[in-house]
Design a protein around this motif. Structure first.
Motif, PDB file in Angstrom:
ATOM      1  N   GLU A 164       0.821  -1.216   0.000  1.00  0.00           N
ATOM      2  CA  GLU A 164       0.000   0.000   0.000  1.00  0.00           C
ATOM      3  C   GLU A 164       0.855   1.266   0.000  1.00  0.00           C
ATOM      4  OE1 GLU A 164      -2.541  -0.426   3.385  1.00  0.00           O
ATOM      5  OE2 GLU A 164      -3.613  -2.158   2.559  1.00  0.00           O
ATOM      6  N   GLU A 165       2.163   1.103  -0.195  1.00  0.00           N
ATOM      7  CA  GLU A 165       3.110   2.214  -0.316  1.00  0.00           C
ATOM      8  C   GLU A 165       3.133   3.105   0.930  1.00  0.00           C
ATOM      9  OE1 GLU A 165       2.419   4.298  -3.943  1.00  0.00           O
ATOM     10  OE2 GLU A 165       2.853   2.556  -5.215  1.00  0.00           O
ATOM     11  N   ARG A 166       2.944   2.497   2.083  1.00  0.00           N
ATOM     12  CA  ARG A 166       3.084   3.215   3.358  1.00  0.00           C
ATOM     13  C   ARG A 166       4.511   2.972   3.861  1.00  0.00           C
ATOM     14  NH1 ARG A 166       0.176   0.549   6.815  1.00  0.00           N
ATOM     15  NH2 ARG A 166      -0.823  -0.989   5.463  1.00  0.00           N
ATOM     16  N   TYR A 167       5.456   3.671   3.236  1.00  0.00           N
ATOM     17  CA  TYR A 167       6.863   3.337   3.399  1.00  0.00           C
ATOM     18  C   TYR A 167       7.421   3.721   4.770  1.00  0.00           C
ATOM     19  CZ  TYR A 167       6.548   2.523  -1.598  1.00  0.00           C
ATOM     20  OH  TYR A 167       6.180   2.048  -2.819  1.00  0.00           O
ATOM     21  N   GLU A 168       6.925   4.798   5.358  1.00  0.00           N
ATOM     22  CA  GLU A 168       7.405   5.171   6.698  1.00  0.00           C
ATOM     23  C   GLU A 168       7.001   4.110   7.720  1.00  0.00           C
ATOM     24  OE1 GLU A 168       7.084   8.867   9.905  1.00  0.00           O
ATOM     25  OE2 GLU A 168       6.427   9.149   7.826  1.00  0.00           O
ATOM     26  N   GLU A 169       5.755   3.669   7.626  1.00  0.00           N
ATOM     27  CA  GLU A 169       5.295   2.602   8.519  1.00  0.00           C
ATOM     28  C   GLU A 169       6.060   1.310   8.240  1.00  0.00           C
ATOM     29  OE1 GLU A 169       1.219   0.054   9.498  1.00  0.00           O
ATOM     30  OE2 GLU A 169       1.107   1.926   8.342  1.00  0.00           O
ATOM     31  N   ALA A 170       6.342   1.041   6.969  1.00  0.00           N
ATOM     32  CA  ALA A 170       7.082  -0.172   6.610  1.00  0.00           C
ATOM     33  C   ALA A 170       8.474  -0.165   7.222  1.00  0.00           C
ATOM     34  CB  ALA A 170       7.173  -0.296   5.091  1.00  0.00           C
ATOM     35  N   ALA A 171       9.110   1.001   7.241  1.00  0.00           N
ATOM     36  CA  ALA A 171      10.448   1.094   7.835  1.00  0.00           C
ATOM     37  C   ALA A 171      10.401   0.791   9.331  1.00  0.00           C
ATOM     38  CB  ALA A 171      11.031   2.485   7.590  1.00  0.00           C
ATOM     39  N   GLU A 172       9.369   1.297  10.008  1.00  0.00           N
ATOM     40  CA  GLU A 172       9.219   1.028  11.436  1.00  0.00           C
ATOM     41  C   GLU A 172       8.975  -0.460  11.686  1.00  0.00           C
ATOM     42  OE1 GLU A 172       6.115   3.548  12.803  1.00  0.00           O
ATOM     43  OE2 GLU A 172       7.281   5.411  12.602  1.00  0.00           O
ATOM     44  N   LEU A 173       8.134  -1.064  10.855  1.00  0.00           N
ATOM     45  CA  LEU A 173       7.850  -2.492  10.995  1.00  0.00           C
ATOM     46  C   LEU A 173       9.090  -3.327  10.707  1.00  0.00           C
ATOM     47  CD1 LEU A 173       4.356  -2.568   9.273  1.00  0.00           C
ATOM     48  CD2 LEU A 173       4.812  -3.083  11.675  1.00  0.00           C
ATOM     49  N   ARG A 174       9.888  -2.886   9.740  1.00  0.00           N
ATOM     50  CA  ARG A 174      11.125  -3.603   9.434  1.00  0.00           C
ATOM     51  C   ARG A 174      12.076  -3.582  10.628  1.00  0.00           C
ATOM     52  NH1 ARG A 174      12.217  -0.958   5.282  1.00  0.00           N
ATOM     53  NH2 ARG A 174      11.166  -2.310   3.769  1.00  0.00           N
ATOM     54  N   ASP A 175      12.159  -2.429  11.310  1.00  0.00           N
ATOM     55  CA  ASP A 175      13.000  -2.337  12.505  1.00  0.00           C
ATOM     56  C   ASP A 175      12.480  -3.256  13.607  1.00  0.00           C
ATOM     57  OD1 ASP A 175      14.633  -0.496  11.268  1.00  0.00           O
ATOM     58  OD2 ASP A 175      13.667   1.256  12.172  1.00  0.00           O
ATOM     59  N   GLN A 176      11.157  -3.296  13.773  1.00  0.00           N
ATOM     60  CA  GLN A 176      10.574  -4.185  14.782  1.00  0.00           C
ATOM     61  C   GLN A 176      10.874  -5.643  14.461  1.00  0.00           C
ATOM     62  OE1 GLN A 176       6.384  -3.471  15.605  1.00  0.00           O
ATOM     63  NE2 GLN A 176       6.614  -1.292  15.146  1.00  0.00           N
ATOM     64  N   LEU A 177      10.790  -5.986  13.183  1.00  0.00           N
ATOM     65  CA  LEU A 177      11.046  -7.364  12.760  1.00  0.00           C
ATOM     66  C   LEU A 177      12.495  -7.753  13.025  1.00  0.00           C
ATOM     67  CD1 LEU A 177       9.819  -9.853  11.394  1.00  0.00           C
ATOM     68  CD2 LEU A 177      10.519  -8.889   9.186  1.00  0.00           C
ATOM     69  N   ARG A 178      13.425  -6.871  12.714  1.00  0.00           N
ATOM     70  CA  ARG A 178      14.835  -7.146  12.953  1.00  0.00           C
ATOM     71  C   ARG A 178      15.110  -7.318  14.446  1.00  0.00           C
ATOM     72  NH1 ARG A 178      17.193  -2.466   8.867  1.00  0.00           N
ATOM     73  NH2 ARG A 178      17.017  -3.664   6.922  1.00  0.00           N
ATOM     74  N   GLN A 179      14.462  -6.496  15.276  1.00  0.00           N
ATOM     75  CA  GLN A 179      14.669  -6.583  16.719  1.00  0.00           C
ATOM     76  C   GLN A 179      14.168  -7.914  17.272  1.00  0.00           C
ATOM     77  OE1 GLN A 179      16.420  -4.839  18.666  1.00  0.00           O
ATOM     78  NE2 GLN A 179      15.753  -5.461  20.715  1.00  0.00           N
ATOM     79  N   LEU A 180      13.048  -8.403  16.738  1.00  0.00           N
ATOM     80  CA  LEU A 180      12.519  -9.684  17.190  1.00  0.00           C
ATOM     81  C   LEU A 180      13.383 -10.845  16.714  1.00  0.00           C
ATOM     82  CD1 LEU A 180       8.678  -9.171  16.700  1.00  0.00           C
ATOM     83  CD2 LEU A 180       9.855  -9.552  18.864  1.00  0.00           C
ATOM     84  N   GLN A 181      13.907 -10.732  15.505  1.00  0.00           N
ATOM     85  CA  GLN A 181      14.692 -11.834  14.946  1.00  0.00           C
ATOM     86  C   GLN A 181      16.117 -11.859  15.478  1.00  0.00           C
ATOM     87  OE1 GLN A 181      13.978 -10.862  10.757  1.00  0.00           O
ATOM     88  NE2 GLN A 181      12.647 -12.653  10.577  1.00  0.00           N
ATOM     89  N   ASP A 182      16.662 -10.701  15.820  1.00  0.00           N
ATOM     90  CA  ASP A 182      18.017 -10.632  16.366  1.00  0.00           C
ATOM     91  C   ASP A 182      18.066  -9.470  17.351  1.00  0.00           C
ATOM     92  OD1 ASP A 182      20.689 -10.990  16.886  1.00  0.00           O
ATOM     93  OD2 ASP A 182      21.393 -10.092  15.018  1.00  0.00           O
TER      94      ASP A 182
END
Length: 265
Positions: A240-258
């Motif tokens: 849906e091209e919500r790139y700012e939210e996507a960046a935040e979610l990507r950071d959350q995902l990285r924190q959970l995975q490592d």
């Protein structure tokens, strides 16, 4: 010999997205651990305090205060408990950061036993400060590290067991780490936020993975895996091209995975 370390830095590149560490041997034949930083190098002793110093004939400030506390309690059995003043806590925190750099270095060198030794030491430090710091703010400054160090200790002990396919022993260690993290949540009345504690989610996912490798079925509820939930949210945000939210979610995902440690003081 010139004090200029530029030749060493030029020959050993700093990698900002990685932990760059090595073991070297001194001219006296002793091992040292070197951690490459952006503007230099940390060099650490393998045993004792990482900077090689002794504190009042003790290995560390922690050992010194432990001895002081025992002496205080023996001499004053009915008096107020031994208290750490803010300046004591500041010294202990600086020392704890030294051990953090070293156990992180040991982890990346695959020296798991030594990583486990130093993480155990810092967990003992946090417990001592919780019991003896005069001010709650000092206790919290240390205890914010407890989840990360608990996770790293479990990883250091369980990884070589998993490498040997000693699945039951590795899972037992992970379960101990999970209990430690659940106790942390209870201590702060945050049990309902277990899904937000990345270190706990990491150990639970690792446990499930090892159970699968051992041929056993996981007893965890897989429907509420926060990693899968965030991954789905990330894919939708990108679509849906919500790139700012996507960046935040990507950071959350990285924190959970490592999971990353709290910011250094």
């Amino acid at each position: 010999m010139s004090p200029d370390i530029d030749p060493i830095l030029r020959d050993w590149e700093f990698l900002p997205d990685d932990v760059t560490v090595r073991s070297i041997t001194t001219e006296a034949g002793e091992e040292r651990i070197q951690l490459r930083l952006e503007l230099g190098i940390l060099q650490m002793y393998v045993d004792g305090r990482p900077d090689g110093k002794r504190i009042h004939d003790c290995e560390s400030w922690l050992e010194y205060h432990q001895k002081q506390q025992l002496a205080h309690d023996q001499q004053n059995p009915d008096s107020a408990r031994y208290l750490l003043q803010p300046e004591d806590c500041a010294e202990l925190l600086r020392e704890g950061v030294q051990y953090y750099h070293r156990y992180l270095s040991f982890w990346h060198l695959g020296r798991y036993e030594l990583c486990a030794r130093d993480t155990t030491r810092n967990l003992q430090l946090f417990a001592f400060v919780r019991n003896h710091a005069k001010h709650d703010r000092d206790k919290l400054q240390f205890d914010q590290w407890r989840p990360y160090v608990t996770m790293m200790h479990a990883r250091a002990v369980a990884t070589p067991l998993a490498d040997l396919e000693e699945w039951e022993a590795a899972i037992h260690v992970i379960d101990s780490g999970i209990r430690g993290l659940e106790e942390f949540l209870v201590d702060y009345g945050q049990e309902e936020h277990a899904d937000r504690l990345s270190e706990l989610q990491f150990l639970r996912r690792w446990r499930k993975d090892l159970l699968s490798k051992s041929g056993e079925e996981s007893d965890e509820d897989e429907s509420g895996d926060p990693v899968d939930q965030i991954r789905q949210q990330l894919e939708q945000a990108i679509a849906e091209e919500r790139y700012e939210e996507a960046a935040e979610l990507r950071d959350q995902l990285r924190q959970l995975q490592d999971p990353r440690p709290p910011h250094l003081p």
